[in-house]
Design an enzyme around this catalytic site. Structure first.
Site, PDB file in Angstrom:
ATOM      1  N   TYR A  49      94.555 -16.119  37.927  1.00 51.26           N
ATOM      2  CA  TYR A  49      94.460 -17.387  38.636  1.00 51.26           C
ATOM      3  C   TYR A  49      95.633 -18.306  38.279  1.00 51.26           C
ATOM      4  CZ  TYR A  49      89.592 -15.848  39.273  1.00 51.26           C
ATOM      5  OH  TYR A  49      88.455 -15.133  39.560  1.00 51.26           O
ATOM      6  N   GLY A  93      80.466 -15.736  45.480  1.00 53.19           N
ATOM      7  CA  GLY A  93      80.392 -15.896  46.938  1.00 53.19           C
ATOM      8  C   GLY A  93      79.001 -16.076  47.491  1.00 53.19           C
ATOM      9  N   PRO A  94      78.083 -16.777  46.793  1.00 54.21           N
ATOM     10  CA  PRO A  94      76.706 -16.876  47.295  1.00 54.21           C
ATOM     11  C   PRO A  94      76.578 -17.648  48.600  1.00 54.21           C
ATOM     12  CG  PRO A  94      77.024 -18.380  45.454  1.00 54.21           C
ATOM     13  CD  PRO A  94      78.250 -17.511  45.518  1.00 54.21           C
ATOM     14  N   VAL A  95      77.539 -18.535  48.886  1.00 56.10           N
ATOM     15  CA  VAL A  95      77.470 -19.293  50.143  1.00 56.10           C
ATOM     16  C   VAL A  95      78.461 -18.761  51.179  1.00 56.10           C
ATOM     17  CG1 VAL A  95      76.562 -21.372  49.061  1.00 56.10           C
ATOM     18  CG2 VAL A  95      79.034 -21.100  49.287  1.00 56.10           C
ATOM     19  N   ALA A  96      79.008 -17.563  50.918  1.00 55.77           N
ATOM     20  CA  ALA A  96      79.809 -16.838  51.910  1.00 55.77           C
ATOM     21  C   ALA A  96      80.921 -17.691  52.522  1.00 55.77           C
ATOM     22  CB  ALA A  96      78.910 -16.269  53.013  1.00 55.77           C
ATOM     23  N   LYS A  97      81.848 -18.142  51.650  1.00 56.52           N
ATOM     24  CA  LYS A  97      82.994 -18.937  52.078  1.00 56.52           C
ATOM     25  C   LYS A  97      82.592 -20.226  52.785  1.00 56.52           C
ATOM     26  CE  LYS A  97      86.215 -15.053  52.404  1.00 56.52           C
ATOM     27  NZ  LYS A  97      87.169 -14.311  53.250  1.00 56.52           N
ATOM     28  N   GLY A  98      81.426 -20.761  52.427  1.00 55.08           N
ATOM     29  CA  GLY A  98      80.977 -22.028  53.001  1.00 55.08           C
ATOM     30  C   GLY A  98      80.172 -21.900  54.271  1.00 55.08           C
ATOM     31  N   LEU A 147      77.292 -20.511  54.593  1.00 56.55           N
ATOM     32  CA  LEU A 147      75.891 -20.772  54.284  1.00 56.55           C
ATOM     33  C   LEU A 147      75.729 -22.137  53.632  1.00 56.55           C
ATOM     34  CD1 LEU A 147      74.861 -17.225  52.996  1.00 56.55           C
ATOM     35  CD2 LEU A 147      74.425 -18.231  55.247  1.00 56.55           C
ATOM     36  N   THR A 148      76.252 -23.144  54.306  1.00 58.49           N
ATOM     37  CA  THR A 148      76.059 -24.532  53.914  1.00 58.49           C
ATOM     38  C   THR A 148      75.699 -25.324  55.156  1.00 58.49           C
ATOM     39  OG1 THR A 148      78.368 -25.204  54.272  1.00 58.49           O
ATOM     40  CG2 THR A 148      77.810 -24.301  52.100  1.00 58.49           C
TER      41      THR A 148
END
Length: 302
Positions: free
Chosen positions: A51, A198-203, A205-206
């Protein structure tokens, strides 16, 4: 904040961790975000030597001064950057791993790493040599435990069977449920934890992810994502928002020790942390989500 045991290790990590990749290169802002995360109960910080060419590790090292004993610190190795050469090259050799750990320790300003993770991997790697490197680092006291960060089930299975990994970091969300069929049952059986990124899949799932859904995701087209989002929003109405539904879904699997959503702002960070207090998904809700995502061509995501 709930803490879960990481595999069979002695490490107990906050169920919401901080994925540090998205902190950015503004040292003042990034340090403030890390301090806020720790203040609000997060004890698991995940970075990598990759990073920002090591700058992220340097920022984390500065931010945790005086707090090291309270932090479970994770970083990664395997991507080699050499001055004068373009890009990164993959190097899982024993010699490189044992050299790279010293650079990470210096940047992190610590004399040990709690969780050292192989940052990728293929079946063509010298796997026995790679495992030997991690085992020697444990014996030398430079790392406490090791794991692998990978989305390749065949590679993950090799390390599960041949090494003493305590964790696997992999992409896992309502929209990417491949781990459920490919590795999660095995990890649960072996007492190895999944760290879900990645639980919100690149945003997508918001609550505000409709625009991001326009681009599609994996095999989902924008119409499928729109329909799925509508159902999930209705499901959580009055009890939790969409991001919290997504995070609680990943945490509901018994093999998952933590999720590590990224945060580049205080608003995002605090919203992620609030998921720890969100209402857990009921068995009926979990099954409804699984049926919903299977209808959206989950079979093709393998």
């Amino acid at each position: 904040m709930k803490h879960n045991r990481l595999g069979k290790s002695e490490l107990y990590i906050s169920e919401i961790g901080l994925g540090c990749m998205s902190l950015g290169t503004d040292k003042v802002k990034a340090t403030a975000l890390v301090h806020e995360a720790i203040e609000k109960g997060i004890n698991f910080l995940d970075t990598a030597d990759l990073y920002d060419e090591g700058l992220n590790e340097e920022i984390i090292g500065e931010a945790i001064k005086g707090k090291r004993a309270d932090i479970v610190l994770a970083t990664k190795v395997g991507n080699r950057w050499e001055k004068g050469k373009a890009g990164w090259s993959w190097d899982p050799s024993k010699a490189y791993i044992k050299s790279a750990v010293k650079d990470s320790l210096r940047r992190l300003q610590t004399d040990y790493i709690d969780l050292y993770q192989l940052h990728g991997g293929t079946l063509d790697d010298p796997i026995s040599e790679t495992i030997e490197a991690f085992e020697e680092l444990k014996q030398e006291g430079l790392i406490r435990y090791y794991g692998i960060s990978s989305i390749r089930p065949n590679v993950i299975r090799e390390y599960v069977e041949r090494s003493n990994i305590v964790s696997v970091m992999s992409q896992y969300s309502i929209l990417d449920r491949r781990p459920e069929e490919q590795i999660l049952p095995l990890l649960e059986e072996k007492g190895i934890s999944l760290i879900a990124r990645g639980p919100v899949a690149k945003g997508i799932l918001t609550d505000n992810g409709a625009v991001k859904a326009e681009k599609g995701y994996l095999d989902y087209d924008k119409e499928e994502l729109s329909s799925l989002r509508d159902v999930l929003l209705e499901m959580g109405e009055g009890s939790r928002d969409l991001a919290h539904t997504a995070i609680r879904y990943a945490l509901a699997n018994p093999a998952v020790a933590a999720v590590i959503p990224g945060a580049s702002s205080f608003e995002q960070l605090l919203h992620n942390i609030a998921a720890s207090e969100a209402l857990q998904l009921s068995p009926a809700e979990l099954e409804a989500i699984k049926r919903l995502s299977k209808e959206n061509r989950f079979e093709q995501h393998r």
